[in-house]
Design a protein around this motif. Sequence first.
Motif, PDB file in Angstrom:
ATOM      1  N   VAL A 290      30.156  23.280  28.384  1.00 55.35           N
ATOM      2  CA  VAL A 290      29.120  23.574  29.376  1.00 55.35           C
ATOM      3  C   VAL A 290      29.770  24.244  30.572  1.00 55.35           C
ATOM      4  O   VAL A 290      30.742  23.738  31.124  1.00 55.35           O
ATOM      5  N   SER A 291      29.234  25.389  30.962  1.00 55.77           N
ATOM      6  CA  SER A 291      29.713  26.062  32.165  1.00 55.77           C
ATOM      7  C   SER A 291      28.932  25.611  33.390  1.00 55.77           C
ATOM      8  O   SER A 291      29.485  25.494  34.471  1.00 55.77           O
ATOM      9  N   GLU A 292      27.629  25.349  33.203  1.00 57.58           N
ATOM     10  CA  GLU A 292      26.830  24.962  34.358  1.00 57.58           C
ATOM     11  C   GLU A 292      25.539  24.305  33.923  1.00 57.58           C
ATOM     12  O   GLU A 292      24.923  24.677  32.922  1.00 57.58           O
ATOM     13  N   LEU A 293      25.138  23.292  34.680  1.00 60.67           N
ATOM     14  CA  LEU A 293      23.839  22.644  34.528  1.00 60.67           C
ATOM     15  C   LEU A 293      23.202  22.596  35.900  1.00 60.67           C
ATOM     16  O   LEU A 293      23.766  22.012  36.823  1.00 60.67           O
ATOM     17  N   ASN A 294      22.039  23.223  36.033  1.00 62.39           N
ATOM     18  CA  ASN A 294      21.388  23.305  37.336  1.00 62.39           C
ATOM     19  C   ASN A 294      19.924  22.940  37.238  1.00 62.39           C
ATOM     20  O   ASN A 294      19.288  23.125  36.185  1.00 62.39           O
ATOM     21  N   THR A 295      19.388  22.450  38.331  1.00 61.85           N
ATOM     22  CA  THR A 295      17.951  22.262  38.486  1.00 61.85           C
ATOM     23  C   THR A 295      17.503  23.025  39.722  1.00 61.85           C
ATOM     24  O   THR A 295      18.327  23.387  40.569  1.00 61.85           O
ATOM     25  N   ASP A 296      16.198  23.269  39.835  1.00 62.53           N
ATOM     26  CA  ASP A 296      15.713  23.983  41.020  1.00 62.53           C
ATOM     27  C   ASP A 296      14.565  23.231  41.665  1.00 62.53           C
ATOM     28  O   ASP A 296      14.215  22.111  41.267  1.00 62.53           O
ATOM     29  N   LEU A 303      20.621  25.563  31.770  1.00 64.85           N
ATOM     30  CA  LEU A 303      21.834  25.113  31.094  1.00 64.85           C
ATOM     31  C   LEU A 303      22.580  26.314  30.534  1.00 64.85           C
ATOM     32  O   LEU A 303      22.038  27.078  29.735  1.00 64.85           O
ATOM     33  N   TYR A 304      23.841  26.484  30.975  1.00 68.28           N
ATOM     34  CA  TYR A 304      24.712  27.527  30.445  1.00 68.28           C
ATOM     35  C   TYR A 304      25.757  26.813  29.591  1.00 68.28           C
ATOM     36  O   TYR A 304      26.601  26.097  30.110  1.00 68.28           O
ATOM     37  N   TYR A 311      21.690  31.594  30.599  1.00 68.13           N
ATOM     38  CA  TYR A 311      21.183  30.252  30.859  1.00 68.13           C
ATOM     39  C   TYR A 311      19.957  30.035  29.982  1.00 68.13           C
ATOM     40  O   TYR A 311      19.063  30.883  29.916  1.00 68.13           O
ATOM     41  N   LYS A 312      19.894  28.892  29.344  1.00 68.51           N
ATOM     42  CA  LYS A 312      18.667  28.496  28.661  1.00 68.51           C
ATOM     43  C   LYS A 312      17.813  27.729  29.659  1.00 68.51           C
ATOM     44  O   LYS A 312      18.292  26.802  30.316  1.00 68.51           O
ATOM     45  N   LYS A 313      16.559  28.119  29.788  1.00 68.44           N
ATOM     46  CA  LYS A 313      15.656  27.521  30.773  1.00 68.44           C
ATOM     47  C   LYS A 313      14.765  26.464  30.119  1.00 68.44           C
ATOM     48  O   LYS A 313      14.354  26.609  28.961  1.00 68.44           O
ATOM     49  N   PHE A 314      14.456  25.414  30.904  1.00 64.71           N
ATOM     50  CA  PHE A 314      13.572  24.350  30.445  1.00 64.71           C
ATOM     51  C   PHE A 314      12.603  23.986  31.566  1.00 64.71           C
ATOM     52  O   PHE A 314      12.930  24.119  32.751  1.00 64.71           O
ATOM     53  N   LYS A 315      11.420  23.522  31.186  1.00 62.05           N
ATOM     54  CA  LYS A 315      10.445  23.050  32.160  1.00 62.05           C
ATOM     55  C   LYS A 315       9.816  21.754  31.651  1.00 62.05           C
ATOM     56  O   LYS A 315       9.862  21.444  30.451  1.00 62.05           O
ATOM     57  N   ILE A 316       9.235  20.998  32.567  1.00 62.77           N
ATOM     58  CA  ILE A 316       8.573  19.746  32.206  1.00 62.77           C
ATOM     59  C   ILE A 316       7.147  20.042  31.752  1.00 62.77           C
ATOM     60  O   ILE A 316       6.403  20.759  32.427  1.00 62.77           O
ATOM     61  N   GLN A 317       6.798  19.486  30.613  1.00 63.80           N
ATOM     62  CA  GLN A 317       5.443  19.659  30.084  1.00 63.80           C
ATOM     63  C   GLN A 317       5.047  18.394  29.342  1.00 63.80           C
ATOM     64  O   GLN A 317       5.693  18.011  28.370  1.00 63.80           O
ATOM     65  N   ASP A 318       3.989  17.734  29.819  1.00 63.40           N
ATOM     66  CA  ASP A 318       3.499  16.498  29.192  1.00 63.40           C
ATOM     67  C   ASP A 318       4.612  15.462  29.037  1.00 63.40           C
ATOM     68  O   ASP A 318       4.799  14.864  27.964  1.00 63.40           O
ATOM     69  N   PHE A 332      27.164  37.064  35.947  1.00 59.20           N
ATOM     70  CA  PHE A 332      26.429  36.186  36.847  1.00 59.20           C
ATOM     71  C   PHE A 332      27.253  34.913  37.016  1.00 59.20           C
ATOM     72  O   PHE A 332      27.501  34.206  36.046  1.00 59.20           O
ATOM     73  N   PHE A 333      27.713  34.642  38.230  1.00 61.40           N
ATOM     74  CA  PHE A 333      28.566  33.480  38.470  1.00 61.40           C
ATOM     75  C   PHE A 333      27.972  32.612  39.578  1.00 61.40           C
ATOM     76  O   PHE A 333      27.535  33.124  40.603  1.00 61.40           O
ATOM     77  N   ARG A 334      27.985  31.330  39.369  1.00 60.51           N
ATOM     78  CA  ARG A 334      27.550  30.363  40.365  1.00 60.51           C
ATOM     79  C   ARG A 334      26.076  30.550  40.716  1.00 60.51           C
ATOM     80  O   ARG A 334      25.549  31.646  40.682  1.00 60.51           O
ATOM     81  N   PHE A 335      25.455  29.450  41.105  1.00 60.31           N
ATOM     82  CA  PHE A 335      24.007  29.451  41.155  1.00 60.31           C
ATOM     83  C   PHE A 335      23.557  28.333  42.100  1.00 60.31           C
ATOM     84  O   PHE A 335      23.901  27.175  41.891  1.00 60.31           O
ATOM     85  N   SER A 336      22.809  28.669  43.135  1.00 57.97           N
ATOM     86  CA  SER A 336      22.234  27.671  44.029  1.00 57.97           C
ATOM     87  C   SER A 336      20.719  27.826  44.010  1.00 57.97           C
ATOM     88  O   SER A 336      20.203  28.948  44.096  1.00 57.97           O
TER      89      SER A 336
END
Length: 363
Positions: A290-296, A303-304, A311-318, A332-336
């Motif tokens: 894993v290179s990076e795990l981020n939330t927004d 998740l990279y 990055y693979k993107k995920f969202k909350i659903q049900d 693309f490096f680093r992410f805030s």
Amino acid sequence: MKIIERTIILSCAAIFLFIVFKAVYNGVQANRSLIKPQSSNYYQIIDKDFNKTIDVPFTNIHSYRGNADYIYMSVDQKSPSLDNKIVQYNRKTQKYKTIFNTKFDMPSVQGVELNDNWLLWVDADESGWQLNPYIMNLKTQEIHPLTKENEENVFNDFPVLIGDYAAWIKMDRKSEKAEVMLKNLKTGETTSIFNLNSFTSLSAKDGKLLFTDKKDHFGYIYLYDVKSKEIKEFKSSYEFIGWTRLLNDQQWVYLTFDAPSEPSTGDGKLIFYDAATNHSQEVVSDIDSVSELNTDFNNEVFLYFNENGYYKKFKIQDHLLVEDGLLETRYFFRFSAENDIYIYDQELPNEKSKLIIQSELPN
């Protein structure tokens, strides 16, 4: 850039190895490579919301957080080592000013955290052996050490902000004992809220603090309410867990790992947990690295992993975490992704490095 945080029971010989391990893998902004960037290119700051581009005399920008008005970042400006100062960038005027200079001869300033009232960062030496966190009151502009500076035989890991509080892991290098510390930034009162069996990472959101521990061959997750001082315990089905990320006050993600002493099997997992339904979901399996795990701020997860180039993107659903497309990551490096602002670092071949600021991500 980010470190995979394993939950490791420390021994005397393991303390130094653990710090080195964090330096190679962490995402909570532990120590970076000791190799100083050789690029002679300086940075451009590109603010897509304001449609402004400015050249800045920094050869590296490593750690950053922002809001609607300012970006705070650790930068390398004529440093003999890594980043040597904290700079405030005004998004409206495109002007910047230094608000902190390192106190180390061979520095590595990093660990920037920001909320409405406080700015926090870490002044570290290049080796990562000494870390001194500082806090600035954004209203008064006063800067104070968060902990005792250069305290012998004490390692204070990177803090996180929770409203008017800061939390961090304090470890005694001699006894190898670690504890979760909490400081009221208004009153200065500091308390120990949990004694750890193993080193851990912290995540904070919505007045809650999340961290992990290990006992009886199982990983445990703890959710601490700063206001009520209530702490809840959640048992994981896995022994080695870490890199927890709060999505909101009752949902989070974390990673599972192989035993630190064993070769990797490539069977790491991304787990989503919903405390309201007491449901644990295996979202991704067969994770090798894993290179990076981020939330927004929209409760999304990025998740990279496995060097896929995106990055693979995920969202909350049900009450489940579901895939929601890909975020392309060309150079693309680093992410805030805090305070309604996304900031990321883009380093293109034969071009100036770019720090890009925007309120919405592409695609």
